[in-house]
Design a protein around this motif. Sequence first.
Motif, mmCIF file in Angstrom:
data_model
loop_
_atom_site.group_PDB
_atom_site.id
_atom_site.type_symbol
_atom_site.label_atom_id
_atom_site.label_comp_id
_atom_site.label_asym_id
_atom_site.label_seq_id
_atom_site.Cartn_x
_atom_site.Cartn_y
_atom_site.Cartn_z
ATOM 1 N N ARG A 1 18.652 30.057 -15.054
ATOM 2 C CA ARG A 1 19.221 30.881 -13.996
ATOM 3 C C ARG A 1 19.091 30.208 -12.635
ATOM 4 O O ARG A 1 19.990 30.275 -11.797
ATOM 5 N N SER A 2 17.974 29.549 -12.395
ATOM 6 C CA SER A 2 17.795 28.858 -11.115
ATOM 7 C C SER A 2 18.798 27.723 -10.963
ATOM 8 O O SER A 2 19.192 27.375 -9.849
ATOM 9 N N GLN A 3 19.231 27.154 -12.071
ATOM 10 C CA GLN A 3 20.196 26.055 -12.029
ATOM 11 C C GLN A 3 21.606 26.542 -11.715
ATOM 12 O O GLN A 3 22.378 25.841 -11.053
ATOM 13 N N VAL A 4 21.956 27.728 -12.193
ATOM 14 C CA VAL A 4 23.351 28.171 -12.082
ATOM 15 C C VAL A 4 23.602 29.182 -10.969
ATOM 16 O O VAL A 4 24.733 29.312 -10.494
ATOM 17 N N ASP A 5 22.583 29.887 -10.535
ATOM 18 C CA ASP A 5 22.811 30.964 -9.577
ATOM 19 C C ASP A 5 23.373 30.475 -8.248
ATOM 20 O O ASP A 5 24.206 31.149 -7.630
ATOM 21 N N ALA A 6 22.914 29.326 -7.792
ATOM 22 C CA ALA A 6 23.323 28.844 -6.469
ATOM 23 C C ALA A 6 24.830 28.634 -6.369
ATOM 24 O O ALA A 6 25.422 28.857 -5.308
ATOM 25 N N GLY A 7 25.465 28.230 -7.437
ATOM 26 C CA GLY A 7 26.897 27.969 -7.403
ATOM 27 C C GLY A 7 27.744 29.057 -8.022
ATOM 28 O O GLY A 7 28.930 28.831 -8.291
ATOM 29 N N PHE A 8 27.163 30.256 -8.201
ATOM 30 C CA PHE A 8 27.879 31.300 -8.935
ATOM 31 C C PHE A 8 29.216 31.662 -8.299
ATOM 32 O O PHE A 8 30.252 31.693 -8.966
ATOM 33 N N ASP A 9 29.227 31.982 -7.000
ATOM 34 C CA ASP A 9 30.461 32.430 -6.349
ATOM 35 C C ASP A 9 31.579 31.398 -6.503
ATOM 36 O O ASP A 9 32.730 31.741 -6.794
ATOM 37 N N TYR A 10 31.239 30.140 -6.304
ATOM 38 C CA TYR A 10 32.223 29.060 -6.378
ATOM 39 C C TYR A 10 32.773 28.927 -7.794
ATOM 40 O O TYR A 10 33.994 28.850 -8.001
ATOM 41 N N ILE A 11 31.880 28.932 -8.778
ATOM 42 C CA ILE A 11 32.306 28.769 -10.166
ATOM 43 C C ILE A 11 33.106 29.983 -10.638
ATOM 44 O O ILE A 11 34.111 29.846 -11.355
ATOM 45 N N ALA A 12 32.690 31.181 -10.234
ATOM 46 C CA ALA A 12 33.422 32.386 -10.625
ATOM 47 C C ALA A 12 34.839 32.346 -10.077
ATOM 48 O O ALA A 12 35.800 32.685 -10.782
ATOM 49 N N GLN A 13 34.994 31.916 -8.827
ATOM 50 C CA GLN A 13 36.324 31.847 -8.226
ATOM 51 C C GLN A 13 37.187 30.777 -8.897
ATOM 52 O O GLN A 13 38.366 31.001 -9.189
ATOM 53 N N LEU A 14 36.603 29.590 -9.165
ATOM 54 C CA LEU A 14 37.348 28.544 -9.849
ATOM 55 C C LEU A 14 37.798 29.006 -11.240
ATOM 56 O O LEU A 14 38.920 28.729 -11.676
ATOM 57 N N THR A 15 36.905 29.708 -11.932
ATOM 58 C CA THR A 15 37.236 30.209 -13.265
ATOM 59 C C THR A 15 38.389 31.203 -13.192
ATOM 60 O O THR A 15 39.326 31.164 -14.008
ATOM 61 N N TRP A 16 38.350 32.084 -12.185
ATOM 62 C CA TRP A 16 39.411 33.080 -12.059
ATOM 63 C C TRP A 16 40.745 32.425 -11.730
ATOM 64 O O TRP A 16 41.785 32.802 -12.276
ATOM 65 N N GLU A 17 40.750 31.436 -10.858
ATOM 66 C CA GLU A 17 41.986 30.728 -10.545
ATOM 67 C C GLU A 17 42.559 30.067 -11.802
ATOM 68 O O GLU A 17 43.777 30.071 -12.024
ATOM 69 N N ALA A 18 41.678 29.501 -12.633
ATOM 70 C CA ALA A 18 42.128 28.890 -13.883
ATOM 71 C C ALA A 18 42.707 29.947 -14.817
ATOM 72 O O ALA A 18 43.722 29.719 -15.498
ATOM 73 N N MET A 19 42.076 31.134 -14.857
ATOM 74 C CA MET A 19 42.578 32.220 -15.703
ATOM 75 C C MET A 19 43.942 32.709 -15.210
ATOM 76 O O MET A 19 44.831 33.030 -16.011
ATOM 77 N N LEU A 20 44.128 32.771 -13.892
ATOM 78 C CA LEU A 20 45.431 33.167 -13.364
ATOM 79 C C LEU A 20 46.516 32.168 -13.752
ATOM 80 O O LEU A 20 47.656 32.544 -14.046
ATOM 81 N N ARG A 21 46.163 30.895 -13.777
ATOM 82 C CA ARG A 21 47.144 29.888 -14.222
ATOM 83 C C ARG A 21 47.468 30.083 -15.697
ATOM 84 O O ARG A 21 48.625 29.916 -16.122
ATOM 85 N N LYS A 22 46.467 30.448 -16.486
ATOM 86 C CA LYS A 22 46.721 30.736 -17.905
ATOM 87 C C LYS A 22 47.681 31.920 -18.038
ATOM 88 O O LYS A 22 48.621 31.899 -18.846
ATOM 89 N N ASP A 23 47.471 32.956 -17.218
ATOM 90 C CA ASP A 23 48.352 34.118 -17.266
ATOM 91 C C ASP A 23 49.777 33.732 -16.898
ATOM 92 O O ASP A 23 50.741 34.209 -17.502
#
Length: 254
Positions: free
Chosen positions: A217-239
């Motif tokens: 958790r300490s490794q991933v929490d710091a970049g959560f917002d950035y990764i969540a947004q990148l993932t969502w943008e990728a999902m929108l492209r899939k849609d």
Amino acid sequence: MTVQEDISEAEAKARAELAAAYRLAAHHGWDDGIGTHFSARVPGPETHFLLLPLGMMYEEVTATSLVKVDLDGNVVGGPEGARINRAGFMIHSYIHREIPEAHCVFHCHTVAGIAVGAQKRGLLPLSFHAMFLHDRLGYHDLEGVTVDEDEMPRMVEALNGKNGLILRNHGTLVAAPTIAEAFFYLFHLEKACEIQVAAGASSELIIPSNAMVSHFRSQVDAGFDYIAQLTWEAMLRKDERNGRRDPLHVPPIA
């Protein structure tokens, strides 16, 4: 009543992204006929939120088909004659009212989610997906179909301060400030449940220690917002590749 032509750009964006979330959930197999529901609060001074109309499947949802309701269940925008699922309204209205930061609430009835909810120990930290949500999930016992108002305070109490719920013998639920974050939580929760159900065929399981979970958790929490947004943008492209058909414009994501 039909969707108003003069809706704000913020509402148009919320409509288009929530409709995409519904269709992407269908793509991942998280739908359940015409049951379950996703919601998103409409930006603005009123506490209005968007929900799919009763009888519509996830794969059919478009930005203009979403119903806008207030906290009393009154339809204030959407297709003429559209109705809402009472259980869906009950769950979402209480969470939106009682947890101000829960702008988006996603609820599913997947096989894996129900299976894990039927296990006494709940979700185990067997995978990175599960570790991401470890200690961030509440648990709420089954009390029947969620149409009784007196159940809602207990559900809200179990969720408050968490990112999601395991609804015992019922399914999964996540809540977040944005659609991107809600989808990210749901993706990890459903994948974690699938992994746990698959691993259950083994007689012995290797369960990482609490120390390992904390390290992850300490490794991933710091970049959560950035990764969540990148993932969502990728999902929108899939849609979009799947043929998104929404007439409402989605402003570019900065």
